[in-house]
Design a protein around this motif. Structure first.
Motif, PDB file in Angstrom:
ATOM      1  N   LYS A 175      -5.078   3.081  -1.618  1.00  0.00           N
ATOM      2  CA  LYS A 175      -4.118   2.802  -1.061  1.00  0.00           C
ATOM      3  C   LYS A 175      -4.258   3.171   0.555  1.00  0.00           C
ATOM      4  CE  LYS A 175      -0.793   2.875  -4.781  1.00  0.00           C
ATOM      5  NZ  LYS A 175       0.114   1.984  -4.519  1.00  0.00           N
ATOM      6  N   SER A 213       4.579   3.317  -4.720  1.00  0.00           N
ATOM      7  CA  SER A 213       3.724   4.230  -5.650  1.00  0.00           C
ATOM      8  C   SER A 213       4.542   4.163  -7.089  1.00  0.00           C
ATOM      9  CB  SER A 213       3.712   5.526  -5.071  1.00  0.00           C
ATOM     10  OG  SER A 213       3.256   6.593  -6.013  1.00  0.00           O
ATOM     11  N   SER A 257       0.758  -1.112   0.176  1.00  0.00           N
ATOM     12  CA  SER A 257       0.032   0.036   0.059  1.00  0.00           C
ATOM     13  C   SER A 257       0.973   1.330   0.101  1.00  0.00           C
ATOM     14  CB  SER A 257      -0.830   0.083   1.225  1.00  0.00           C
ATOM     15  OG  SER A 257      -0.105  -0.056   2.490  1.00  0.00           O
TER      16      SER A 257
END
Length: 185
Positions: free
Chosen positions: A83, A33, A30
């Motif tokens: 996320k 990116s 999570s």
């Protein structure tokens, strides 16, 4: 038991321990990116204070960076919210608990989560902070903490208030904005 048998057992356990250690030491998925969609403009603290005041937010904000990058509203409502939800579930923070996991804790966690995603973003500008932070105010029910962002929404930049407990953008009243206690980006 023979020594040979014990060695075979030990050798069988090595891959399991390796997987366990590797799995526990990786960063949470999570927090990974690829690229955060950002507006082109980098904001100065003076521009941020002007936008806050123009929108009725009267408290001073803690602004410690020289420039700040703004995410898109679409990213906050979509990818970021997904996320954040995964992060809160992964770390068992997805439920409200008075004093230990309530609004101020969740808004701080959400702001840190956004900062980590920005830090890991492949297109992050150098020497810039991220315009997703914490906002504390005195509402009808008493003190409350949410998140605040300056976002690019289509062709314009605007202020966004975000409730991390519901993962939704919220509209504050003029009284809520005027009663701000503190904030930071």
């Amino acid at each position: 038991m023979s020594l040979n048998f014990m060695i075979k057992k030990f050798l069988l356990l090595i891959p399991l321990f390796t997987l366990l250690i590797w799995g526990c030491s990786r960063p949470a998925d999570s927090l990974q990116s690829e690229t955060i969609p950002l507006g082109e403009h980098l904001f100065t603290p003076l521009e941020i204070e002007t936008m806050l005041l123009t929108n009725g937010v009267t408290t001073r904000f803690t602004l410690t960076d020289e420039k700040y990058a703004a995410p898109t509203a679409e990213w906050v409502r979509g990818v970021y919210s997904d996320k954040l939800t995964k992060f809160l579930f992964d770390y068992n923070l997805n439920h409200w608990t008075q004093e230990s996991s309530d609004c101020d804790d969740i808004s701080r966690t959400a702001a840190v989560n956004g900062s980590i995603l920005f830090h890991n973003s492949k297109n992050k500008p150098s020497k810039a902070g991220f315009l997703f932070g914490e906002y504390h105010y005195w509402g009808k029910q008493g003190g409350h903490a949410i998140n605040i962002a300056i976002v690019k929404d289509g062709p314009v930049y605007r202020l966004m208030f975000y409730e991390p407990q519901t993962k939704l953008e919220v509209k504050l009243t003029e009284s809520d904005k005027f009663s701000s206690l503190w904030g930071r980006f």
